[in-house]
Scaffold this active site. Structure first.
Site, PDB file in Angstrom:
ATOM      1  CG  MET A 334      -0.509 -31.121  10.794  1.00 47.65           C
ATOM      2  SD  MET A 334      -0.146 -31.746   9.143  1.00 47.65           S
ATOM      3  CE  MET A 334      -0.274 -33.493   9.380  1.00 47.65           C
ATOM      4  CG  ASP A 353      -7.607 -23.361  16.874  1.00 47.61           C
ATOM      5  OD1 ASP A 353      -7.055 -22.586  17.680  1.00 47.61           O
ATOM      6  OD2 ASP A 353      -6.975 -23.981  15.982  1.00 47.61           O
ATOM      7  CB  VAL A 410      -2.756 -27.981  20.059  1.00 45.55           C
ATOM      8  CG1 VAL A 410      -4.273 -28.143  20.157  1.00 45.55           C
ATOM      9  CG2 VAL A 410      -2.072 -28.860  21.080  1.00 45.55           C
ATOM     10  CD  GLU A 412       5.333 -31.803  18.045  1.00 45.23           C
ATOM     11  OE1 GLU A 412       4.087 -31.877  18.118  1.00 45.23           O
ATOM     12  OE2 GLU A 412       6.039 -32.777  17.768  1.00 45.23           O
ATOM     13  CB  SER A 439       5.803 -34.653  13.754  1.00 43.70           C
ATOM     14  OG  SER A 439       5.715 -33.300  14.079  1.00 43.70           O
ATOM     15  CG  HIS A 460       3.144 -38.816  12.579  1.00 47.59           C
ATOM     16  ND1 HIS A 460       4.363 -39.238  12.117  1.00 47.59           N
ATOM     17  CD2 HIS A 460       3.115 -37.489  12.367  1.00 47.59           C
ATOM     18  CE1 HIS A 460       5.036 -38.206  11.648  1.00 47.59           C
ATOM     19  NE2 HIS A 460       4.298 -37.136  11.791  1.00 47.59           N
ATOM     20  CD  GLU A 472       5.586 -43.064  11.689  1.00 47.17           C
ATOM     21  OE1 GLU A 472       5.550 -41.856  11.409  1.00 47.17           O
ATOM     22  OE2 GLU A 472       6.646 -43.681  11.859  1.00 47.17           O
ATOM     23  CG  ASN A 510       9.208 -37.363  10.704  1.00 47.26           C
ATOM     24  OD1 ASN A 510       9.070 -37.290   9.493  1.00 47.26           O
ATOM     25  ND2 ASN A 510       8.359 -36.810  11.549  1.00 47.26           N
TER      26      ASN A 510
HETATM   27  P1  NAD Z   1      -0.485 -25.241  13.228  1.00 49.46           P
HETATM   28  O1  NAD Z   1       0.290 -24.220  13.934  1.00 49.46           O
HETATM   29  O2  NAD Z   1      -0.849 -25.035  11.790  1.00 49.46           O
HETATM   30  O3  NAD Z   1      -1.847 -25.515  14.001  1.00 49.46           O
HETATM   31  C1  NAD Z   1      -1.961 -25.640  15.384  1.00 49.46           C
HETATM   32  C2  NAD Z   1      -3.353 -25.153  15.768  1.00 49.46           C
HETATM   33  O4  NAD Z   1      -3.576 -25.465  17.136  1.00 49.46           O
HETATM   34  C3  NAD Z   1      -3.520 -23.633  15.627  1.00 49.46           C
HETATM   35  O5  NAD Z   1      -4.685 -23.357  14.869  1.00 49.46           O
HETATM   36  C4  NAD Z   1      -3.674 -23.157  17.049  1.00 49.46           C
HETATM   37  O6  NAD Z   1      -4.530 -22.030  17.179  1.00 49.46           O
HETATM   38  C5  NAD Z   1      -4.262 -24.381  17.710  1.00 49.46           C
HETATM   39  N1  NAD Z   1      -4.075 -24.407  19.146  1.00 49.46           N
HETATM   40  C6  NAD Z   1      -2.968 -24.109  19.841  1.00 49.46           C
HETATM   41  N2  NAD Z   1      -3.177 -24.268  21.165  1.00 49.46           N
HETATM   42  C7  NAD Z   1      -4.455 -24.694  21.298  1.00 49.46           C
HETATM   43  C8  NAD Z   1      -5.272 -25.034  22.419  1.00 49.46           C
HETATM   44  N3  NAD Z   1      -4.791 -24.958  23.651  1.00 49.46           N
HETATM   45  N4  NAD Z   1      -6.530 -25.427  22.199  1.00 49.46           N
HETATM   46  C9  NAD Z   1      -7.021 -25.496  20.949  1.00 49.46           C
HETATM   47  N5  NAD Z   1      -6.288 -25.184  19.851  1.00 49.46           N
HETATM   48  C10 NAD Z   1      -5.022 -24.782  20.031  1.00 49.46           C
HETATM   49  O7  NAD Z   1       0.335 -26.595  13.407  1.00 49.46           O
HETATM   50  P2  NAD Z   1       0.266 -27.938  12.541  1.00 49.46           P
HETATM   51  O8  NAD Z   1       1.313 -27.896  11.510  1.00 49.46           O
HETATM   52  O9  NAD Z   1      -1.133 -28.198  12.144  1.00 49.46           O
HETATM   53  O10 NAD Z   1       0.742 -29.014  13.614  1.00 49.46           O
HETATM   54  C11 NAD Z   1      -0.092 -29.494  14.632  1.00 49.46           C
HETATM   55  C12 NAD Z   1       0.495 -30.745  15.216  1.00 49.46           C
HETATM   56  O11 NAD Z   1       0.681 -31.711  14.201  1.00 49.46           O
HETATM   57  C13 NAD Z   1       1.857 -30.579  15.880  1.00 49.46           C
HETATM   58  O12 NAD Z   1       1.938 -31.436  16.975  1.00 49.46           O
HETATM   59  C14 NAD Z   1       2.809 -31.009  14.790  1.00 49.46           C
HETATM   60  O13 NAD Z   1       4.037 -31.482  15.308  1.00 49.46           O
HETATM   61  C15 NAD Z   1       2.041 -32.130  14.170  1.00 49.46           C
HETATM   62  N6  NAD Z   1       2.410 -32.462  12.802  1.00 49.46           N
HETATM   63  C16 NAD Z   1       2.698 -31.490  11.900  1.00 49.46           C
HETATM   64  C17 NAD Z   1       3.032 -31.852  10.608  1.00 49.46           C
HETATM   65  C18 NAD Z   1       3.332 -30.798   9.589  1.00 49.46           C
HETATM   66  O14 NAD Z   1       3.844 -31.143   8.521  1.00 49.46           O
HETATM   67  N7  NAD Z   1       3.033 -29.549   9.836  1.00 49.46           N
HETATM   68  C19 NAD Z   1       3.063 -33.196  10.230  1.00 49.46           C
HETATM   69  C20 NAD Z   1       2.735 -34.162  11.171  1.00 49.46           C
HETATM   70  C21 NAD Z   1       2.406 -33.781  12.449  1.00 49.46           C
END
Ligand code: NAD
Length: 727
Positions: A334, A353, A410, A412, A439, A460, A472, A510
């Protein structure tokens, strides 16, 4: 104030320049069409005038019809629509015949359309009635007939003329899919006749007018012996085209879009009769589409209200909050996508990151997308360099200094998110707005980690970020107006569509989609044939059946959400029947598309093959319910949740509920969204259906009080709640 100006030069060439003063893009109104008609009459009657150039005083030619005209026409009923459309046909036919003798086809005055830029809808139908279409070589220009995208079809002769000009097969992508082309591609497809350097546009148009012969003015369909390119329906080749087209249209639309069907009928029937009769058929079909409630609901949601939301219909009245520098924390799927769309819109981005490799990988996502753009010739190498230069990938929070918006993406996990919030707030200025892309986690809860909860908000995104247009925005209990305005100004800058909702479990999108997925899995557990579940969904206009959608989003995510929801709800948790399916699938290692195994079977390359045969043994088939029952269950599961979201105050604007549903999870677009669908159905009928479903399948279908009240009072959602009464 006129929308067209009339000027004749020393050589007798009249230029009609279209320039709607109050708008940045020309749109056709009833009044401007009348002016155009009168000016054409004047030029045709003036013996000094040798021909006409129709062009624009703006950088583009026209964006289309003023949709308010369509709303006005509809208000008058079928006869008013038909008469209005036939009136337009009369004017365009006058342009096409240009004063020529109807028998000899001689003596007309040449009329050329000179398009400086974009020409859409009536902005192409008018040129199609001219004798030649010349466009400036402007790669940003879009030329086409996008009407089908909002549930109507080109009804000012565009359907009949394009089918006759290109043949049904070649016209199909433009008419049936609303395909838009740049001028060169439009020329290659035969949509327009000539592309010239922008500075030569008017000189070339004039030269053509002065050199045109009588024969140049006669359209193929007005000449003797005209034959439709590719063959009319009773020609062997044409027969194949039309048989194929019917199957293709029904396959794609599942029969729920009246416009596609009416368009095809207009082309087919029109091809069997003389041109003027074909126009009459087109007008009849167009009238029937405009009278269908689906077209008004689609125009309202997908055009009028979508645009209103994008322009900030629900933006608090605070000063400009244009984002200057964005910080994105978490460079995963994301975060990387958010960094890309922001940098693409000209915003400087710091992408952070936990380690440099992950941050760099996040930035490389932009590179991959830009390279794809270059391969498709949509992006230049210079643009790629510019966009990439805007993204700084780092682990250093100090780089966030000067950011006015942060978006956290980061893992969830509330604990990790809280740590990140504290670290960010230590690094940024006191005015910076902080957003979480969570999310599932409540914004008000996450805001507890913030020193400035009034500057804390949810933004979102949906995955994949570069493709999904809905964003959103979630207000926590303490979120202030400036945070909302910042989020909205950001969404506007990246050219997506926002909805603003209040904080509650799963927010809006959702919250509504999960019951849809669950209802599909419940039916599977009950022994309903899975193919019936999937096809029933598609036949009512859902882009994906619920089981396929679970496969796409992954079974393990479903399991995770189910466990978290059960933990939060305790005894009140209503979805154990669904968990039996989900957990069993997870136990089988069938995690969905990503594991090449889910409710569907996939081949080694990940291509979906069909429903997995193993479902039958685990969920023995019982006698199937009828199609309508399955469809009602699938739709009501979503729609009742939308009504409850409105009742609970999570949604505050039904326009957002409808637009968000279509853009967020593809809710049957033909319906205009869940509230529009309920209005088409009528609240009383909806309550009747839900009472029946409650009796058979349980209390989750109990109509919310709001719906019962509306059934009793006979109100519709749009009469009771619409903010913009005109819409
Ligand atoms: P992901 O696992 O692909 O990415 C998360 C990233 O955060 C990773 O690169 C990780 O190294 C990094 N990270 C973790 N802890 C960290 C920290 N302390 N400091 C800096 N970086 C850190 O996850 P994602 O799918 O991109 O989801 C990220 C967020 O977006 C979550 O909250 C998720 O619920 C939300 N989200 C996801 C989707 C989806 O479809 N995947 C949709 C909407 C919202």
């Amino acid at each position: 104030m006129t929308d067209f100006t009339y000027a004749m030069d020393a050589d007798g060439v009249v230029t009609l320049s279209w320039d709607v003063v109050s708008k940045s893009m020309n749109v056709m109104s009833t009044a401007s069409f009348l002016q155009l008609s009168q000016m054409v009459d004047r030029a045709l009657a003036d013996p000094e005038a040798r021909g006409i150039i129709i062009t624009s005083g703006k950088k583009d030619f026209a964006g289309g019809m003023d949709l308010n005209v369509i709303a006005e026409m509809r208000a008058g009923g079928a006869k008013a629509i038909f008469d209005g459309v036939m009136g337009m046909h009369g004017v365009l036919r006058k342009i096409e015949r240009a004063g020529m003798d109807p028998k000899t086809l001689k003596g007309g005055k040449p009329i050329v359309a000179a398009l400086p830029g974009t020409a859409l809808g009536i902005g192409l139908e008018l040129p199609l009635a001219c004798h030649r279409i010349i466009a400036a070589d402007n790669p940003r220009a879009k030329i086409g007939l996008p009407e089908i995208m909002v549930g109507i079809f080109p009804g000012a002769g565009g359907t009949t003329r394009l089918a006759r000009k290109l043949g049904a097969m070649m016209a199909a992508p433009y008419l049936l899919e609303g395909k838009l082309s740049d001028p060169k591609a439009a020329r290659a497809a035969g949509l327009i006749d000539e592309v010239v350097a922008p500075e030569d546009l008017l000189t070339r148009a004039k030269a053509w007018v002065l050199a045109a012969t009588d024969a140049d003015l006669v359209k193929p369909w007005d000449a003797k012996g005209y034959k439709m390119p590719g063959g009319a329906p009773y020609h062997p080749a044409g027969f194949m085209t039309f048989v194929g087209a019917s199957a293709m249209v029904l396959g794609k639309t599942m029969g729920v879009y009246p416009a596609a069907r009416a368009l095809l009928a207009a082309v087919y029937e029109g091809a069997l009769v003389p041109f003027d009769t074909a126009l009459k058929i087109e007008a009849r079909q167009f009238t029937s589409v405009l009278m269908n409630p689906s077209s008004s609901a689609m125009i309202r949601s997908l055009f009028i209200n979508k645009e209103a939301l994008e322009k900030g219909a629900n933006r608090p009245a605070v000063t400009d909050q244009t984002v200057q520098k964005l910080g994105v924390i978490g460079a995963g799927m994301m975060g990387a996508g958010i960094a890309y769309v922001a940098a693409n819109a000209g915003i400087s981005v710091v992408l952070i990151d936990a380690d440099q490799t992950a941050a760099d990988r996040g930035r490389a996502h932009s590179e991959t997308l830009l390279d794809k753009g270059i391969a498709r010739r949509k992006v230049t190498p210079e643009k790629k360099a510019e966009v990439l230069a805007r993204i700084t990938a780092t682990t250093d929070y100090a780089a966030l200094a000067g950011c006015d918006l942060i978006i956290e993406a980061v893992f969830e996990d509330p604990k990790i998110k809280a740590e990140v919030t504290a670290r960010v707030e230590a690094a940024v200025g006191p005015d910076c707005i902080y957003a979480s892309n969570t999310s599932t986690l409540p914004i008000s809860m996450l805001a507890k980690a913030s020193q400035r909860p009034d500057q804390f908000i949810g933004i979102h995104f949906f995955s994949p970020v570069d493709k999904m247009n809905l964003v959103e925005i979630i207000k926590g209990a303490q979120t202030g107006d400036r945070a909302v305005a910042k989020a909205l100004d950001f969404v506007r800058a990246i050219r997506k569509t926002p909805i603003v909702v209040n904080d509650a479990r799963f927010f809006y999108a959702n919250r509504c989609i999960i019951p849809y997925l669950n209802e599909g899995m419940r039916m599977l557990a009950e022994g309903v044939e899975p193919a019936l579940i999937e096809n029933a969904a598609k036949l009512v206009g859902m882009p994906l059946g619920p089981l396929q959608l679970v496969d796409e989003t992954s079974i393990d995510l479903g399991v995770k959400i189910a466990k978290a929801t059960r933990a939060a709800m305790g005894e009140a948790y209503p979805d154990s029947a669904v968990d039996a399916v989900l957990f069993w699938m997870a136990d089988q290692g069938r995690l969905g598309k990503k594991s090449n195994a889910g409710f569907y079977a996939y081949d080694a390359s990940g291509k979906r093959e069909g429903l997995w045969q193993g479902l039958a043994a685990q969920f023995p088939h019982r006698p199937d319910p009828d199609l309508a029952t399955v469809q009602h269950r699938l739709l009501m599961a979503q729609v009742l949740e939308a009504v409850r979201a409105l009742e609970d105050g999570v949604l505050t604007d039904i326009r957002e509920g409808d637009v968000g549903a279509i853009l967020g999870w593809g809710f049957a677009p033909w319906s205009g969204g869940p509230f529009s669908w309920l209005d088409i159905l009528g609240a009383a009928r909806a309550v009747e259906i839900c009472d029946g479903l409650t009796n058979s399948f349980g209390p989750r279908f109990t109509p919310p009080k709001l719906l019962r009240d509306m059934a009793a009072s006979g109100e519709s959602f749009y009469s009771r709640f619409a903010k913009d009464k005109a819409a």
